[in-house]
Design a protein around this motif. Structure first.
Motif, PDB file in Angstrom:
ATOM      1  N   ASP A 178      19.775  21.318   8.644  1.00 47.66           N
ATOM      2  CA  ASP A 178      20.100  22.053   7.415  1.00 47.66           C
ATOM      3  C   ASP A 178      21.448  21.637   6.839  1.00 47.66           C
ATOM      4  O   ASP A 178      21.582  21.439   5.635  1.00 47.66           O
ATOM      5  CB  ASP A 178      20.041  23.565   7.646  1.00 47.66           C
ATOM      6  N   SER A 220      15.210  24.726   5.366  1.00 44.23           N
ATOM      7  CA  SER A 220      16.469  25.101   4.722  1.00 44.23           C
ATOM      8  C   SER A 220      17.371  23.886   4.700  1.00 44.23           C
ATOM      9  O   SER A 220      17.541  23.219   5.720  1.00 44.23           O
ATOM     10  CB  SER A 220      17.142  26.249   5.488  1.00 44.23           C
ATOM     11  N   ARG A 221      17.949  23.581   3.532  1.00 45.18           N
ATOM     12  CA  ARG A 221      18.854  22.439   3.409  1.00 45.18           C
ATOM     13  C   ARG A 221      20.074  22.819   2.579  1.00 45.18           C
ATOM     14  O   ARG A 221      19.950  23.510   1.571  1.00 45.18           O
ATOM     15  CB  ARG A 221      18.147  21.255   2.746  1.00 45.18           C
TER      16      ARG A 221
END
Length: 290
Positions: free
Chosen positions: A51, A175-176
């Protein structure tokens, strides 16, 4: 190559500079080399859940100042000497057959005499601040949207640390973070509906739920709540917990970097994108540091 030991880290305390001993210099492919040290303030990208990107900065050995273009995890298996770097890493933390360390990637061909020498490590502080803002904002977005959509559940399900039913845990697939922004991808499929979440109602009133979440985020930033990242030790694989002193308190396991208080943020604002063909909703957050 000297014996690789588990790296002692200091980025969880917000540090951006340290002195360390070089333990190994390894070829990392694509014209890059990995410099492994016994300690570091650099945060690495995690191969298992990538992430937050790895830190950039400088590595200084003697009078040589070398740019660090990425920071990744490296694992070493003492039984046979096998080494894996970055995306090649398949071992999971807690695997006693592997030693986990942090690798600083450089493009300048290293001098083998570096091994055993002392290096000065300096993180790009500007980039770190923007990534930390994005990571803190991403966590708070999850809590705000959980609270804003709590009424949409018809069945009991897991709850987050603040007591809201946990849409984030139920639907998140990826999620990034980037500099000052994050994107969370949520699957809005049949399995989520079976769990009791009315995502059709959420999409029909999405502007309302986003407004609720953004109002919560604005109030938390205005309150300048302290943020902590605690762990049992400075060992790289030690478990760490993120804690934000909003009311009720928000906590979750996390190994990234964060601001030390929400007053270090100008704002956190989210918008949503719905991909009908993919049955996905993306929450895009802009988290601006001061």
């Amino acid at each position: 190559m000297h014996e690789i030991t588990e790296t002692r880290i200091s980025y969880h305390r917000g540090e951006t500079a340290a002195e360390a001993r070089i333990e190994a210099v390894l070829a990392a492919g694509s014209g890059r080399w990995a410099v492994v040290t016994d300690a570091t303030p650099f945060h690495p990208v995690d191969a298992a859940w990538p992430d937050q990107p790895g830190d950039h900065g400088n590595l200084t050995v003697g009078d040589q100042v070398i740019p660090v273009v990425d920071t990744q995890i490296v694992t070493f298996r003492p039984a046979d000497g096998a080494v894996s770097i970055g995306p090649e890493v398949t071992a999971r933390r807690g695997d006693t057959e592997h030693v986990f360390a942090v690798a600083h990637l450089i493009v300048k061909h290293p001098d083998e005499s570096w091994v055993g020498r002392t290096a000065q490590l300096t993180v790009d502080d500007h980039r770190r601040r923007w990534l930390s803002a994005a990571h803190t904002g991403c966590h708070l977005v999850a809590y705000a949207f959980n609270e804003a959509t709590d009424e949409l559940w018809s069945k009991e399900t897991s709850r987050d640390s603040r007591g809201s039913r946990n849409f984030d845990a139920a639907a998140l697939i990826d999620s990034r973070h980037d500099l000052g922004s994050s994107v969370d991808r949520y699957r809005l499929g049949k399995s989520l509906r079976r769990k009791g979440f009315d995502h059709a109602r959420m999409l029909a009133g999405l502007d309302t739920y986003l407004a609720r979440a953004n109002d919560l985020l604005a109030s938390w930033v205005a309150a300048d709540a302290p943020v902590h990242l605690t762990g049992s030790s400075d060992s790289f694989t030690a478990e760490r917990v993120w804690r934000c002193e909003i009311s009720p308190v928000a906590t979750m396991p996390c190994g990234g970097t964060h601001v030390s208080s929400l007053g270090q943020l100008r704002s956190i604002e989210i918008r949503a994108e719905y991909l009908e063909s993919e049955k996905e909703m993306h929450l895009v957050a802009a988290s601006q540091p001061r």
